[in-house]
Motif scaffolding. Structure first.
Motif, mmCIF file in Angstrom:
data_model
loop_
_atom_site.group_PDB
_atom_site.id
_atom_site.type_symbol
_atom_site.label_atom_id
_atom_site.label_comp_id
_atom_site.label_asym_id
_atom_site.label_seq_id
_atom_site.Cartn_x
_atom_site.Cartn_y
_atom_site.Cartn_z
ATOM 1 N N LEU A 103 1.476 -1.497 0.041
ATOM 2 C CA LEU A 103 0.041 -0.270 0.348
ATOM 3 C C LEU A 103 0.460 1.540 0.382
ATOM 4 C CD1 LEU A 103 -2.854 -0.706 2.148
ATOM 5 C CD2 LEU A 103 -2.884 -1.051 0.150
ATOM 6 N N THR A 104 2.016 0.938 0.813
ATOM 7 C CA THR A 104 2.862 2.608 1.442
ATOM 8 C C THR A 104 3.334 2.580 -0.542
ATOM 9 O OG1 THR A 104 2.814 1.763 3.204
ATOM 10 C CG2 THR A 104 4.590 4.066 2.598
ATOM 11 N N ALA A 105 4.139 1.413 -0.819
ATOM 12 C CA ALA A 105 4.880 1.961 -2.282
ATOM 13 C C ALA A 105 3.921 2.591 -2.941
ATOM 14 C CB ALA A 105 5.233 0.565 -2.439
ATOM 15 N N VAL A 106 2.645 1.708 -3.314
ATOM 16 C CA VAL A 106 1.606 2.232 -4.602
ATOM 17 C C VAL A 106 1.675 3.899 -4.271
ATOM 18 C CG1 VAL A 106 -0.464 2.096 -5.267
ATOM 19 C CG2 VAL A 106 0.351 0.427 -4.974
ATOM 20 N N ALA A 107 1.110 4.198 -2.832
ATOM 21 C CA ALA A 107 0.836 5.708 -2.238
ATOM 22 C C ALA A 107 2.283 6.521 -3.274
ATOM 23 C CB ALA A 107 0.687 5.207 -1.470
ATOM 24 N N LEU A 108 3.449 6.482 -2.421
ATOM 25 C CA LEU A 108 5.277 6.444 -3.330
ATOM 26 C C LEU A 108 4.693 7.039 -4.426
ATOM 27 C CD1 LEU A 108 7.387 5.400 -0.341
ATOM 28 C CD2 LEU A 108 6.161 7.723 -0.393
ATOM 29 N N ILE A 109 4.609 5.786 -5.131
ATOM 30 C CA ILE A 109 4.482 5.658 -7.002
ATOM 31 C C ILE A 109 3.161 7.128 -7.291
ATOM 32 C CG2 ILE A 109 4.588 4.338 -8.955
ATOM 33 C CD1 ILE A 109 5.222 1.972 -7.241
ATOM 34 N N LEU A 110 2.358 6.599 -6.961
ATOM 35 C CA LEU A 110 1.283 7.910 -7.809
ATOM 36 C C LEU A 110 1.793 9.848 -7.106
ATOM 37 C CD1 LEU A 110 -1.863 5.696 -6.675
ATOM 38 C CD2 LEU A 110 -0.352 5.896 -8.798
ATOM 39 N N ASP A 111 2.675 9.839 -5.695
ATOM 40 C CA ASP A 111 3.298 10.714 -6.257
ATOM 41 C C ASP A 111 3.452 11.304 -6.777
ATOM 42 O OD1 ASP A 111 3.029 13.179 -4.089
ATOM 43 O OD2 ASP A 111 5.578 13.021 -3.697
ATOM 44 N N GLY A 112 3.995 10.817 -8.158
ATOM 45 C CA GLY A 112 4.863 11.616 -8.728
ATOM 46 C C GLY A 112 3.984 11.085 -10.151
ATOM 47 N N VAL A 113 2.161 11.146 -9.945
ATOM 48 C CA VAL A 113 1.855 11.138 -11.336
ATOM 49 C C VAL A 113 0.831 12.397 -10.852
ATOM 50 C CG1 VAL A 113 -0.318 9.448 -11.655
ATOM 51 C CG2 VAL A 113 1.659 8.618 -11.312
ATOM 52 N N ASP A 114 0.234 12.584 -10.135
ATOM 53 C CA ASP A 114 -0.846 13.482 -9.846
ATOM 54 C C ASP A 114 -0.716 14.975 -10.498
ATOM 55 O OD1 ASP A 114 0.919 14.037 -8.181
ATOM 56 O OD2 ASP A 114 -0.897 13.704 -6.106
ATOM 57 N N GLY A 115 0.684 15.849 -9.730
ATOM 58 C CA GLY A 115 1.627 16.122 -9.908
ATOM 59 C C GLY A 115 1.697 17.136 -12.286
ATOM 60 N N LYS A 116 1.975 15.003 -12.390
ATOM 61 C CA LYS A 116 2.372 15.089 -14.675
ATOM 62 C C LYS A 116 0.945 15.817 -14.588
ATOM 63 C CE LYS A 116 6.217 12.621 -14.174
ATOM 64 N NZ LYS A 116 6.532 11.691 -13.957
ATOM 65 N N VAL A 117 -0.343 14.778 -14.298
ATOM 66 C CA VAL A 117 -1.498 14.945 -14.470
ATOM 67 C C VAL A 117 -1.923 16.320 -14.535
ATOM 68 C CG1 VAL A 117 -3.870 14.158 -14.066
ATOM 69 C CG2 VAL A 117 -2.452 12.507 -14.148
ATOM 70 N N ALA A 118 -1.262 17.285 -13.452
ATOM 71 C CA ALA A 118 -2.153 18.523 -13.562
ATOM 72 C C ALA A 118 -1.520 19.326 -14.677
ATOM 73 C CB ALA A 118 -1.821 19.426 -12.204
ATOM 74 N N ARG A 119 -0.561 18.790 -14.365
ATOM 75 C CA ARG A 119 0.596 19.923 -15.231
ATOM 76 C C ARG A 119 0.629 19.927 -17.041
ATOM 77 N NH1 ARG A 119 4.371 19.092 -11.432
ATOM 78 N NH2 ARG A 119 5.032 17.494 -13.032
ATOM 79 N N ARG A 120 -0.256 18.341 -17.495
ATOM 80 C CA ARG A 120 -0.524 17.837 -18.567
ATOM 81 C C ARG A 120 -1.941 18.621 -18.823
ATOM 82 N NH1 ARG A 120 1.898 11.948 -19.427
ATOM 83 N NH2 ARG A 120 3.431 12.475 -19.709
ATOM 84 N N THR A 121 -2.980 18.397 -17.781
ATOM 85 C CA THR A 121 -4.459 18.749 -18.384
ATOM 86 C C THR A 121 -3.872 19.854 -18.045
ATOM 87 O OG1 THR A 121 -4.740 18.036 -16.511
ATOM 88 C CG2 THR A 121 -5.222 16.274 -18.007
ATOM 89 N N GLY A 122 -3.266 20.976 -17.698
ATOM 90 C CA GLY A 122 -3.400 22.533 -17.215
ATOM 91 C C GLY A 122 -5.265 22.842 -16.333
ATOM 92 N N THR A 123 -4.717 21.882 -15.108
ATOM 93 C CA THR A 123 -5.525 22.146 -14.113
ATOM 94 C C THR A 123 -4.897 22.266 -12.551
ATOM 95 O OG1 THR A 123 -5.284 18.903 -14.025
ATOM 96 C CG2 THR A 123 -7.264 20.447 -15.119
ATOM 97 N N SER A 124 -3.832 22.588 -12.910
ATOM 98 C CA SER A 124 -2.936 22.928 -11.787
ATOM 99 C C SER A 124 -3.771 23.754 -10.995
ATOM 100 C CB SER A 124 -1.970 23.457 -11.669
ATOM 101 O OG SER A 124 -1.124 22.445 -12.473
ATOM 102 N N THR A 125 -3.719 23.737 -9.489
ATOM 103 C CA THR A 125 -4.407 24.763 -8.798
ATOM 104 C C THR A 125 -4.444 24.488 -7.382
ATOM 105 O OG1 THR A 125 -6.501 23.209 -8.161
ATOM 106 C CG2 THR A 125 -6.449 24.239 -10.049
ATOM 107 N N PRO A 126 -4.515 26.216 -6.390
ATOM 108 C CA PRO A 126 -3.736 26.118 -5.490
ATOM 109 C C PRO A 126 -4.140 24.515 -4.364
ATOM 110 C CG PRO A 126 -4.466 28.182 -5.706
ATOM 111 C CD PRO A 126 -4.531 27.425 -7.065
ATOM 112 N N LEU A 127 -5.461 25.080 -4.359
ATOM 113 C CA LEU A 127 -6.331 23.797 -3.428
ATOM 114 C C LEU A 127 -5.746 22.026 -4.258
ATOM 115 C CD1 LEU A 127 -8.331 22.754 -2.131
ATOM 116 C CD2 LEU A 127 -9.684 21.969 -3.760
ATOM 117 N N GLY A 128 -5.428 22.126 -5.049
ATOM 118 C CA GLY A 128 -4.763 20.817 -5.801
ATOM 119 C C GLY A 128 -2.904 20.588 -5.379
#
Length: 252
Positions: A103-128
């Motif tokens: 569970l911890t390993a998957v959570a750590l791996i996904l830590d690098g995913v949400d930022g990339k998704v936000a940048r690629r979709t142009g949906t970066s927000t202060p809340l995110g």
């Protein structure tokens, strides 16, 4: 107004769904390992708190869409809730280390995913960005609690340092100033979870686990120390003109 209420209702549905998935994960973990009351209560408390805080933040932010990146972060939060329940349960029993590591390993791996998704979709927000940071910080805190049971209370400094910094900023406002981007800071932050997971997995002898945790703490102290020093020097430089003006007025 009606349109805003529609957007808000959709966002609240997203958070409610996240809480539902969290409870489902707890049920699966509980069924698989026979989780005790401490794990259940802690996991449920995490799910309710996450739902309440995120719902309020979304309402105040007035976002029109939850966004793919926030969904990834919410998924990470769900995994962190599972890890939190396992750590709480470990005070009374011995949950499978493999489940904790997975569970911890998957959570750590996904830590690098949400930022990339936000940048690629142009949906970066202060809340995110804040949501992502809080999930990261809480995971490090939970991991430090788990490792401290093996190596000693000093490991709690790793998980507590960020919260001490936030508390100190209420006393010294200059700590709230924006920091310049830093690859070193990001690297140290990312390494905390990896190193704590390595120590918690107990793959190394005691001395090795101790050294890994000590390395994590040393890097974190260096990173925080460097940032605090920069913030202090910057605040002094900004206040210098104001002090000169006061002296000139007094002298005149």
């Amino acid at each position: 107004m009606a349109l805003n209420n529609t957007y808000d209702a959709r966002l609240q549905q997203e958070t409610a769904l996240g809480a539902g998935v969290q409870i489902l994960l707890l049920a699966l973990i509980g069924t698989a390992i026979g989780m005790g009351p401490a794990g259940w209560l802690t996991g449920l408390a995490f799910a309710i708190a996450t739902w309440a805080v995120l719902s309020r933040a979304l309402h105040r932010s007035r976002l029109r869409s939850f966004g793919a990146a926030n969904r990834v972060t919410l998924g990470r939060a769900t995994l962190v809730g599972g890890v939190t329940a396992l750590v709480a349960d470990s005070f009374q029993s011995s949950p499978p280390v493999s489940l904790f590591v997975g569970l911890t390993a998957v959570a750590l791996i996904l830590d690098g995913v949400d930022g990339k998704v936000a940048r690629r979709t142009g949906t970066s927000t202060p809340l995110g960005a804040r949501f992502d940071m809080e999930v990261d910080a809480f995971l490090i805190l939970v991991l430090s609690v788990y490792v401290s049971m093996q190596l000693g209370l000093w490991v709690l400094l790793i998980g507590g340092m960020r919260y001490v910094f936030v508390g100190a900023a209420r006393v010294w406002p200059w700590l709230t100033a924006a920091l310049p981007p830093s690859t070193a800071r990001k690297t140290v932050a990312a390494l905390q979870g990896v190193l704590l997971l390595l120590a918690g997995a107990d793959l190394l002898p005691y001395a090795g686990n101790f050294g890994v945790a000590a390395l994590a703490l040393g890097l974190l102290v260096w990173s925080f120390g460097r940032d605090v020093l920069w913030l202090y020097r910057t605040s002094r430089i900004e206040k210098a003109p104001a002090r000169r003006q006061v002296r000139e007025l007094v002298a005149s």
